[in-house]
Design a protein around this motif. Structure first.
Motif, PDB file in Angstrom:
ATOM      1  N   PRO A 189       0.893  -1.238  -0.032  1.00  0.00           N
ATOM      2  CA  PRO A 189      -0.018   0.235  -0.120  1.00  0.00           C
ATOM      3  C   PRO A 189       0.794   1.457   0.045  1.00  0.00           C
ATOM      4  O   PRO A 189       0.382   2.339  -0.545  1.00  0.00           O
ATOM      5  CB  PRO A 189      -0.847   0.035   1.342  1.00  0.00           C
ATOM      6  CG  PRO A 189      -0.943  -1.719   1.447  1.00  0.00           C
ATOM      7  CD  PRO A 189       0.310  -1.924   1.161  1.00  0.00           C
ATOM      8  N   GLU A 190       1.977   1.113   0.679  1.00  0.00           N
ATOM      9  CA  GLU A 190       2.826   2.570   0.735  1.00  0.00           C
ATOM     10  C   GLU A 190       3.250   3.004  -0.613  1.00  0.00           C
ATOM     11  O   GLU A 190       3.648   4.023  -1.004  1.00  0.00           O
ATOM     12  CB  GLU A 190       3.876   2.321   1.707  1.00  0.00           C
ATOM     13  CG  GLU A 190       3.349   2.054   2.987  1.00  0.00           C
ATOM     14  CD  GLU A 190       3.078   0.572   3.607  1.00  0.00           C
ATOM     15  OE1 GLU A 190       2.704   0.496   4.600  1.00  0.00           O
ATOM     16  OE2 GLU A 190       3.469  -0.178   2.748  1.00  0.00           O
ATOM     17  N   CYS A 191       3.561   1.828  -1.681  1.00  0.00           N
ATOM     18  CA  CYS A 191       3.866   2.214  -2.883  1.00  0.00           C
ATOM     19  C   CYS A 191       2.703   2.457  -3.987  1.00  0.00           C
ATOM     20  O   CYS A 191       2.104   3.392  -4.192  1.00  0.00           O
ATOM     21  CB  CYS A 191       5.082   1.205  -3.417  1.00  0.00           C
ATOM     22  SG  CYS A 191       5.665   1.531  -5.036  1.00  0.00           S
ATOM     23  N   THR A 192       2.255   0.911  -4.160  1.00  0.00           N
ATOM     24  CA  THR A 192       1.273   0.992  -5.306  1.00  0.00           C
ATOM     25  C   THR A 192      -0.059   1.696  -4.789  1.00  0.00           C
ATOM     26  O   THR A 192      -0.777   2.238  -5.419  1.00  0.00           O
ATOM     27  CB  THR A 192       1.052  -0.641  -5.661  1.00  0.00           C
ATOM     28  OG1 THR A 192       2.131  -1.137  -6.324  1.00  0.00           O
ATOM     29  CG2 THR A 192      -0.282  -0.717  -6.585  1.00  0.00           C
ATOM     30  N   GLY A 193      -0.447   1.473  -3.381  1.00  0.00           N
ATOM     31  CA  GLY A 193      -1.660   2.085  -2.999  1.00  0.00           C
ATOM     32  C   GLY A 193      -1.524   3.544  -2.983  1.00  0.00           C
ATOM     33  O   GLY A 193      -2.700   4.186  -3.523  1.00  0.00           O
ATOM     34  N   SER A 194      -0.554   4.164  -2.664  1.00  0.00           N
ATOM     35  CA  SER A 194      -0.364   5.540  -2.786  1.00  0.00           C
ATOM     36  C   SER A 194      -0.391   5.956  -4.395  1.00  0.00           C
ATOM     37  O   SER A 194      -1.064   6.818  -4.585  1.00  0.00           O
ATOM     38  CB  SER A 194       1.060   6.019  -2.389  1.00  0.00           C
ATOM     39  OG  SER A 194       1.366   7.170  -2.510  1.00  0.00           O
ATOM     40  N   LYS A 195       0.169   5.168  -5.220  1.00  0.00           N
ATOM     41  CA  LYS A 195       0.170   5.537  -6.508  1.00  0.00           C
ATOM     42  C   LYS A 195      -1.196   5.533  -7.178  1.00  0.00           C
ATOM     43  O   LYS A 195      -1.761   6.372  -8.006  1.00  0.00           O
ATOM     44  CB  LYS A 195       0.999   4.522  -7.271  1.00  0.00           C
ATOM     45  CG  LYS A 195       2.765   4.947  -7.058  1.00  0.00           C
ATOM     46  CD  LYS A 195       3.268   3.937  -7.930  1.00  0.00           C
ATOM     47  CE  LYS A 195       4.772   4.223  -7.459  1.00  0.00           C
ATOM     48  NZ  LYS A 195       5.487   5.218  -7.789  1.00  0.00           N
ATOM     49  N   LEU A 196      -1.947   4.557  -6.654  1.00  0.00           N
ATOM     50  CA  LEU A 196      -3.359   4.424  -7.282  1.00  0.00           C
ATOM     51  C   LEU A 196      -4.338   5.444  -6.805  1.00  0.00           C
ATOM     52  O   LEU A 196      -5.172   6.033  -7.332  1.00  0.00           O
ATOM     53  CB  LEU A 196      -3.911   3.084  -6.705  1.00  0.00           C
ATOM     54  CG  LEU A 196      -3.212   1.755  -7.483  1.00  0.00           C
ATOM     55  CD1 LEU A 196      -3.662   0.437  -7.004  1.00  0.00           C
ATOM     56  CD2 LEU A 196      -3.242   1.947  -9.155  1.00  0.00           C
ATOM     57  N   LYS A 197      -4.097   5.821  -5.220  1.00  0.00           N
ATOM     58  CA  LYS A 197      -4.864   7.056  -4.671  1.00  0.00           C
ATOM     59  C   LYS A 197      -4.533   8.347  -5.427  1.00  0.00           C
ATOM     60  O   LYS A 197      -5.586   9.059  -5.833  1.00  0.00           O
ATOM     61  CB  LYS A 197      -4.608   7.134  -3.265  1.00  0.00           C
ATOM     62  CG  LYS A 197      -5.046   5.999  -2.441  1.00  0.00           C
ATOM     63  CD  LYS A 197      -4.708   6.175  -1.013  1.00  0.00           C
ATOM     64  CE  LYS A 197      -5.248   5.084  -0.297  1.00  0.00           C
ATOM     65  NZ  LYS A 197      -4.992   4.894   1.185  1.00  0.00           N
ATOM     66  N   ASN A 198      -3.461   8.471  -5.888  1.00  0.00           N
ATOM     67  CA  ASN A 198      -3.046   9.645  -6.648  1.00  0.00           C
ATOM     68  C   ASN A 198      -3.654   9.669  -8.099  1.00  0.00           C
ATOM     69  O   ASN A 198      -3.931  10.660  -8.572  1.00  0.00           O
ATOM     70  CB  ASN A 198      -1.510   9.997  -6.651  1.00  0.00           C
ATOM     71  CG  ASN A 198      -0.735  10.392  -5.521  1.00  0.00           C
ATOM     72  OD1 ASN A 198      -1.539  11.025  -4.658  1.00  0.00           O
ATOM     73  ND2 ASN A 198       0.589  10.020  -5.445  1.00  0.00           N
ATOM     74  N   PHE A 199      -3.664   8.574  -8.637  1.00  0.00           N
ATOM     75  CA  PHE A 199      -4.303   8.125  -9.908  1.00  0.00           C
ATOM     76  C   PHE A 199      -5.716   8.585  -9.906  1.00  0.00           C
ATOM     77  O   PHE A 199      -6.374   9.230 -10.742  1.00  0.00           O
ATOM     78  CB  PHE A 199      -3.909   6.943 -10.351  1.00  0.00           C
ATOM     79  CG  PHE A 199      -4.614   6.311 -11.481  1.00  0.00           C
ATOM     80  CD1 PHE A 199      -4.310   6.927 -12.831  1.00  0.00           C
ATOM     81  CD2 PHE A 199      -5.718   5.340 -11.682  1.00  0.00           C
ATOM     82  CE1 PHE A 199      -5.037   6.497 -14.022  1.00  0.00           C
ATOM     83  CE2 PHE A 199      -6.414   5.397 -12.802  1.00  0.00           C
ATOM     84  CZ  PHE A 199      -6.045   5.818 -14.092  1.00  0.00           C
ATOM     85  N   MET A 200      -6.348   8.226  -8.800  1.00  0.00           N
ATOM     86  CA  MET A 200      -7.959   8.161  -8.867  1.00  0.00           C
ATOM     87  C   MET A 200      -8.002   9.872  -8.624  1.00  0.00           C
ATOM     88  O   MET A 200      -9.137  10.151  -8.920  1.00  0.00           O
ATOM     89  CB  MET A 200      -8.578   7.326  -7.786  1.00  0.00           C
ATOM     90  CG  MET A 200      -8.563   6.082  -8.184  1.00  0.00           C
ATOM     91  SD  MET A 200      -9.582   5.773  -9.594  1.00  0.00           S
ATOM     92  CE  MET A 200     -11.053   5.955  -9.189  1.00  0.00           C
ATOM     93  N   LYS A 201      -7.068  10.501  -7.802  1.00  0.00           N
ATOM     94  CA  LYS A 201      -7.593  11.918  -7.962  1.00  0.00           C
ATOM     95  C   LYS A 201      -7.472  12.809  -8.985  1.00  0.00           C
ATOM     96  O   LYS A 201      -8.311  13.546  -9.144  1.00  0.00           O
ATOM     97  CB  LYS A 201      -6.388  12.713  -7.217  1.00  0.00           C
ATOM     98  CG  LYS A 201      -6.368  12.361  -5.660  1.00  0.00           C
ATOM     99  CD  LYS A 201      -5.270  13.268  -4.983  1.00  0.00           C
ATOM    100  CE  LYS A 201      -5.022  12.740  -3.460  1.00  0.00           C
ATOM    101  NZ  LYS A 201      -3.905  13.095  -2.814  1.00  0.00           N
TER     102      LYS A 201
END
Length: 103
Positions: free
Chosen positions: A28-40
């Motif tokens: 989550p700290e890597c991919t999860g963070s990237k996916l949250k930014n992507f959804m923004k």
């Protein structure tokens, strides 16, 4: 050992569900963070086609890795050795993270 994950992109279109696989850095700290930014980005543009940008971003992320062509690979379902499953819902514009147990 690498932290593997799958990502499901859900959409109300001709292809309602796309599966992606990520071989490493799936926590989550890597991919999860990237996916949250992507959804923004998805929320701010209100454009469902922006989902293809995720694959492009994955190519850029692994640009220096001579063994892989991108961080995300299109696949046909859940891999048996993943630790995390992420679901991106492009209709609701949400990200769901699930820790997968292999017990």
């Amino acid at each position: 050992m690498s932290t593997r994950c799958n990502i499901i992109i859900e959409n109300n279109s001709i292809v309602p569900r796309v599966w992606l696989y990520r071989h490493m850095d799936g926590y989550p700290e890597c991919t999860g963070s990237k996916l949250k930014n992507f959804m923004k980005k998805v929320r701010s543009t209100n454009n469902k086609e922006v989902a293809y940008e995720l694959l492009r971003e994955g190519e850029e992320e692994y640009a220096d890795n001579k063994y892989r062509t991108g961080a995300y690979e299109i696949t046909d379902g859940m891999h048996g050795d993943i630790e995390y499953l992420y679901t991106l819902n492009l209709v609701d514009k949400t990200v769901h993270t699930e820790k997968i147990s292999h017990e």
